[in-house]
Design a protein around this motif. Structure first.
Motif, PDB file in Angstrom:
ATOM      1  N   CYS A  65       0.687  -1.168   0.039  1.00  0.00           N
ATOM      2  CA  CYS A  65       0.014  -0.137   0.078  1.00  0.00           C
ATOM      3  C   CYS A  65       0.831   1.286   0.048  1.00  0.00           C
ATOM      4  CB  CYS A  65      -0.913  -0.196   1.195  1.00  0.00           C
ATOM      5  SG  CYS A  65      -1.975   1.313   1.157  1.00  0.00           S
ATOM      6  N   ARG A  66       1.786   1.235   0.859  1.00  0.00           N
ATOM      7  CA  ARG A  66       2.611   2.512   0.830  1.00  0.00           C
ATOM      8  C   ARG A  66       3.508   2.670  -0.714  1.00  0.00           C
ATOM      9  NH1 ARG A  66       4.358  -0.138   5.624  1.00  0.00           N
ATOM     10  NH2 ARG A  66       3.563   1.144   7.643  1.00  0.00           N
ATOM     11  N   GLU A  67       3.998   1.558  -1.194  1.00  0.00           N
ATOM     12  CA  GLU A  67       4.491   1.716  -2.781  1.00  0.00           C
ATOM     13  C   GLU A  67       3.530   2.165  -3.452  1.00  0.00           C
ATOM     14  OE1 GLU A  67       6.092  -2.197  -3.770  1.00  0.00           O
ATOM     15  OE2 GLU A  67       6.871  -2.498  -1.707  1.00  0.00           O
ATOM     16  N   ILE A  68       2.158   1.894  -3.470  1.00  0.00           N
ATOM     17  CA  ILE A  68       1.180   2.267  -4.420  1.00  0.00           C
ATOM     18  C   ILE A  68       0.986   3.654  -4.042  1.00  0.00           C
ATOM     19  CG2 ILE A  68      -1.408   2.175  -4.835  1.00  0.00           C
ATOM     20  CD1 ILE A  68      -1.219  -0.888  -4.130  1.00  0.00           C
ATOM     21  N   ARG A  69       1.139   4.281  -2.850  1.00  0.00           N
ATOM     22  CA  ARG A  69       0.662   5.761  -2.618  1.00  0.00           C
ATOM     23  C   ARG A  69       1.757   6.463  -2.874  1.00  0.00           C
ATOM     24  NH1 ARG A  69      -3.585   4.686  -3.094  1.00  0.00           N
ATOM     25  NH2 ARG A  69      -5.114   4.342  -1.594  1.00  0.00           N
ATOM     26  N   GLU A  70       2.898   6.048  -3.517  1.00  0.00           N
ATOM     27  CA  GLU A  70       3.840   6.949  -3.883  1.00  0.00           C
ATOM     28  C   GLU A  70       3.671   7.341  -5.293  1.00  0.00           C
ATOM     29  OE1 GLU A  70       7.446   4.666  -3.879  1.00  0.00           O
ATOM     30  OE2 GLU A  70       7.669   4.727  -1.498  1.00  0.00           O
ATOM     31  N   SER A  71       2.725   6.626  -5.963  1.00  0.00           N
ATOM     32  CA  SER A  71       2.538   6.880  -7.626  1.00  0.00           C
ATOM     33  C   SER A  71       1.080   7.079  -7.792  1.00  0.00           C
ATOM     34  CB  SER A  71       3.272   5.904  -8.324  1.00  0.00           C
ATOM     35  OG  SER A  71       4.633   5.779  -8.174  1.00  0.00           O
ATOM     36  N   TYR A  72       0.436   6.522  -6.796  1.00  0.00           N
ATOM     37  CA  TYR A  72      -1.298   6.283  -7.515  1.00  0.00           C
ATOM     38  C   TYR A  72      -2.102   6.724  -6.511  1.00  0.00           C
ATOM     39  CZ  TYR A  72       1.207   3.562 -10.922  1.00  0.00           C
ATOM     40  OH  TYR A  72       2.245   2.997 -12.254  1.00  0.00           O
ATOM     41  N   PHE A  78      -8.508  -2.810   2.401  1.00  0.00           N
ATOM     42  CA  PHE A  78      -7.608  -3.608   3.256  1.00  0.00           C
ATOM     43  C   PHE A  78      -8.798  -4.820   3.744  1.00  0.00           C
ATOM     44  CE2 PHE A  78      -4.276  -0.850   4.089  1.00  0.00           C
ATOM     45  CZ  PHE A  78      -3.081  -1.587   3.617  1.00  0.00           C
ATOM     46  N   LEU A  79      -8.339  -6.153   3.697  1.00  0.00           N
ATOM     47  CA  LEU A  79      -9.090  -7.491   4.126  1.00  0.00           C
ATOM     48  C   LEU A  79      -8.341  -8.402   4.846  1.00  0.00           C
ATOM     49  CD1 LEU A  79     -11.805  -9.019   3.322  1.00  0.00           C
ATOM     50  CD2 LEU A  79     -10.454 -10.196   1.628  1.00  0.00           C
ATOM     51  N   THR A  80      -8.556  -8.305   6.292  1.00  0.00           N
ATOM     52  CA  THR A  80      -7.634  -9.254   7.046  1.00  0.00           C
ATOM     53  C   THR A  80      -8.428  -9.946   8.216  1.00  0.00           C
ATOM     54  OG1 THR A  80      -5.730  -8.833   8.501  1.00  0.00           O
ATOM     55  CG2 THR A  80      -7.366  -6.808   8.327  1.00  0.00           C
ATOM     56  N   PHE A  92      -4.617   2.580   7.739  1.00  0.00           N
ATOM     57  CA  PHE A  92      -5.101   3.919   7.453  1.00  0.00           C
ATOM     58  C   PHE A  92      -3.762   4.950   7.254  1.00  0.00           C
ATOM     59  CE2 PHE A  92      -9.443   3.334   9.477  1.00  0.00           C
ATOM     60  CZ  PHE A  92     -10.048   2.866   8.034  1.00  0.00           C
ATOM     61  N   ASP A  93      -2.801   4.667   8.306  1.00  0.00           N
ATOM     62  CA  ASP A  93      -1.673   5.670   8.321  1.00  0.00           C
ATOM     63  C   ASP A  93      -0.763   5.087   6.878  1.00  0.00           C
ATOM     64  OD1 ASP A  93      -2.094   6.676  10.395  1.00  0.00           O
ATOM     65  OD2 ASP A  93      -0.937   5.489  11.808  1.00  0.00           O
ATOM     66  N   CYS A  94      -0.773   3.968   6.340  1.00  0.00           N
ATOM     67  CA  CYS A  94      -0.009   3.643   5.099  1.00  0.00           C
ATOM     68  C   CYS A  94      -0.827   4.082   3.853  1.00  0.00           C
ATOM     69  CB  CYS A  94       0.507   2.401   5.364  1.00  0.00           C
ATOM     70  SG  CYS A  94      -0.850   1.033   4.801  1.00  0.00           S
ATOM     71  N   GLY A  95      -1.906   4.642   4.055  1.00  0.00           N
ATOM     72  CA  GLY A  95      -2.674   5.075   2.767  1.00  0.00           C
ATOM     73  C   GLY A  95      -3.961   4.207   2.535  1.00  0.00           C
ATOM     74  N   GLY A  96      -4.296   3.276   3.129  1.00  0.00           N
ATOM     75  CA  GLY A  96      -5.679   2.714   3.021  1.00  0.00           C
ATOM     76  C   GLY A  96      -6.999   3.237   3.082  1.00  0.00           C
ATOM     77  N   ASP A  97      -7.894   3.050   2.438  1.00  0.00           N
ATOM     78  CA  ASP A  97      -9.111   3.664   2.315  1.00  0.00           C
ATOM     79  C   ASP A  97     -10.246   3.229   3.237  1.00  0.00           C
ATOM     80  OD1 ASP A  97      -8.662   5.898   0.309  1.00  0.00           O
ATOM     81  OD2 ASP A  97      -7.989   4.138  -0.791  1.00  0.00           O
ATOM     82  N   ASP A  98     -10.195   1.839   3.379  1.00  0.00           N
ATOM     83  CA  ASP A  98     -11.080   1.215   4.206  1.00  0.00           C
ATOM     84  C   ASP A  98     -10.693  -0.047   4.567  1.00  0.00           C
ATOM     85  OD1 ASP A  98     -13.388   1.098   5.535  1.00  0.00           O
ATOM     86  OD2 ASP A  98     -14.685   1.113   3.792  1.00  0.00           O
ATOM     87  N   GLU A 173     -15.298   7.855  12.495  1.00  0.00           N
ATOM     88  CA  GLU A 173     -14.033   7.123  11.998  1.00  0.00           C
ATOM     89  C   GLU A 173     -13.668   7.229  10.663  1.00  0.00           C
ATOM     90  OE1 GLU A 173     -16.676   5.627  13.569  1.00  0.00           O
ATOM     91  OE2 GLU A 173     -15.934   5.164  15.530  1.00  0.00           O
ATOM     92  N   ALA A 174     -14.492   7.537   9.601  1.00  0.00           N
ATOM     93  CA  ALA A 174     -14.320   7.956   8.425  1.00  0.00           C
ATOM     94  C   ALA A 174     -13.645   9.372   8.279  1.00  0.00           C
ATOM     95  CB  ALA A 174     -15.341   7.839   7.423  1.00  0.00           C
ATOM     96  N   LEU A 175     -14.481  10.152   9.290  1.00  0.00           N
ATOM     97  CA  LEU A 175     -14.202  11.689   9.089  1.00  0.00           C
ATOM     98  C   LEU A 175     -12.576  11.659   9.709  1.00  0.00           C
ATOM     99  CD1 LEU A 175     -17.327  13.428   9.839  1.00  0.00           C
ATOM    100  CD2 LEU A 175     -16.107  13.380   7.757  1.00  0.00           C
ATOM    101  N   LEU A 176     -12.272  10.981  10.618  1.00  0.00           N
ATOM    102  CA  LEU A 176     -11.196  11.028  11.306  1.00  0.00           C
ATOM    103  C   LEU A 176     -10.124  10.802  10.266  1.00  0.00           C
ATOM    104  CD1 LEU A 176     -11.880   9.834  14.991  1.00  0.00           C
ATOM    105  CD2 LEU A 176     -11.189  12.261  14.362  1.00  0.00           C
ATOM    106  N   HIS A 177     -10.238   9.837   9.497  1.00  0.00           N
ATOM    107  CA  HIS A 177      -9.480   9.236   8.655  1.00  0.00           C
ATOM    108  C   HIS A 177      -9.110  10.301   7.632  1.00  0.00           C
ATOM    109  CE1 HIS A 177      -8.694   6.562   4.684  1.00  0.00           C
ATOM    110  NE2 HIS A 177      -7.551   6.815   5.283  1.00  0.00           N
ATOM    111  N   ALA A 178     -10.148  10.880   7.107  1.00  0.00           N
ATOM    112  CA  ALA A 178     -10.103  11.985   6.133  1.00  0.00           C
ATOM    113  C   ALA A 178      -9.106  13.160   6.848  1.00  0.00           C
ATOM    114  CB  ALA A 178     -11.402  12.738   5.981  1.00  0.00           C
ATOM    115  N   ILE A 179      -9.126  13.237   8.098  1.00  0.00           N
ATOM    116  CA  ILE A 179      -8.106  14.464   8.503  1.00  0.00           C
ATOM    117  C   ILE A 179      -6.802  13.815   8.802  1.00  0.00           C
ATOM    118  CG2 ILE A 179      -7.740  15.669  10.626  1.00  0.00           C
ATOM    119  CD1 ILE A 179     -10.656  15.516  11.368  1.00  0.00           C
ATOM    120  N   TRP A 180      -6.652  12.721   8.881  1.00  0.00           N
ATOM    121  CA  TRP A 180      -5.148  11.983   9.224  1.00  0.00           C
ATOM    122  C   TRP A 180      -4.558  12.088   7.784  1.00  0.00           C
ATOM    123  CZ3 TRP A 180      -7.315   7.074  11.398  1.00  0.00           C
ATOM    124  CH2 TRP A 180      -7.578   7.058  12.843  1.00  0.00           C
ATOM    125  N   GLU A 181      -5.301  12.275   6.419  1.00  0.00           N
ATOM    126  CA  GLU A 181      -4.740  12.212   5.367  1.00  0.00           C
ATOM    127  C   GLU A 181      -4.010  13.708   5.103  1.00  0.00           C
ATOM    128  OE1 GLU A 181      -7.855  11.285   2.732  1.00  0.00           O
ATOM    129  OE2 GLU A 181      -7.384   9.291   2.557  1.00  0.00           O
TER     130      GLU A 181
END
Length: 225
Positions: A65-72, A78-80, A92-98, A173-181
């Motif tokens: 995900c971190r690699e992807i966020r460098e360019s796209y 995430f599924l886990t 979320f910190d590495c750039g995941g959306d949900d 939680e979704a709004l907090l994620h938006a702020i973290w971005e």
């Protein structure tokens, strides 16, 4: 035109089941079982959305995900099987959306996927107009009834997130994620409430459009979506 989904999942049963489900829903599917295959696939073509397992045989989905966020800006879901808050925050910190935890219901996964694709498609355009609001993402400017509203970057992002999901509840939680971005190191629910209160005060006569849904989040009531 069909949306293409890249699924990176090492469990054969889950990967095959999800591939069939998404194909039945009209998506073009590309499925990989490890990071190496996923990287190879991404070098050839870019999907519209990625469903990414965290624990893979050759590394962590967080790293990809971190690699992807460098360019796209591809949406990453995430599924886990990990359900610890720390793992969710890492995603979320590495750039995941949900984040969807195993086991999951098919209809929940599909709803999250559709929501991410809809949001991604809306963000591809620099202008969003809905009801009395007009957002210019290139300039990060919002106008209300044609008059520019003086918003901080956080307030702009919050209002934009609510507008994209107009007439639907957006969780805290979704709004907090938006702020973290935006690069904020620490924000909690109380801090979010303060920003929402300040945002509501700037909406003037339209402040009643921003509604608090107790125990859930917030909704922006608009005439049209």
């Amino acid at each position: 035109m069909k949306n293409t989904v890249l699924l990176v999942e090492d469990d054969d049963f889950i990967r095959d089941s999800m591939s069939r489900l998404l194909q039945q829903e009209g998506y073009d599917m590309v499925a990989c079982s490890c990071l190496e295959d996923a990287r190879s696939t991404l070098r050839k073509s870019i999907p519209d959305l990625i469903i990414l397992d965290v624990l893979l045989p050759d590394g962590s989905g967080f790293d990809l995900c971190r690699e992807i966020r460098e360019s796209y800006k591809i949406p990453v879901l995430f599924l886990t099987c990990c359900d610890e808050d720390e793992d969710t925050v890492k995603g979320f910190d590495c750039g995941g959306d949900d984040y969807v935890h195993k086991p999951f219901r098919a209809k929940v996964l599909l709803a999250r996927l559709k929501s991410l694709l809809r949001r991604s498609q809306m963000e591809q355009g620099s202008i969003l107009c809905i009801d009395v609001f007009r957002f210019d993402n290139d300039k990060r400017v919002c106008t209300l009834d044609g008059i520019m509203v003086a918003l901080t970057p956080i307030e702009y992002r919050l209002l934009f997130e609510l507008a994209k999901s107009a007439n639907h509840v957006v969780t805290r939680e979704a709004l907090l994620h938006a702020i973290w971005e935006l690069g904020c190191d620490y924000l909690d629910v109380n801090t979010l409430s303060v920003h929402i209160s300040r945002l509501r005060s700037k909406l003037g006569q339209h402040s009643k459009k921003l509604i608090t849904v107790r125990g859930e989040g917030y909704v922006l009531r608009c005439r049209n979506e």
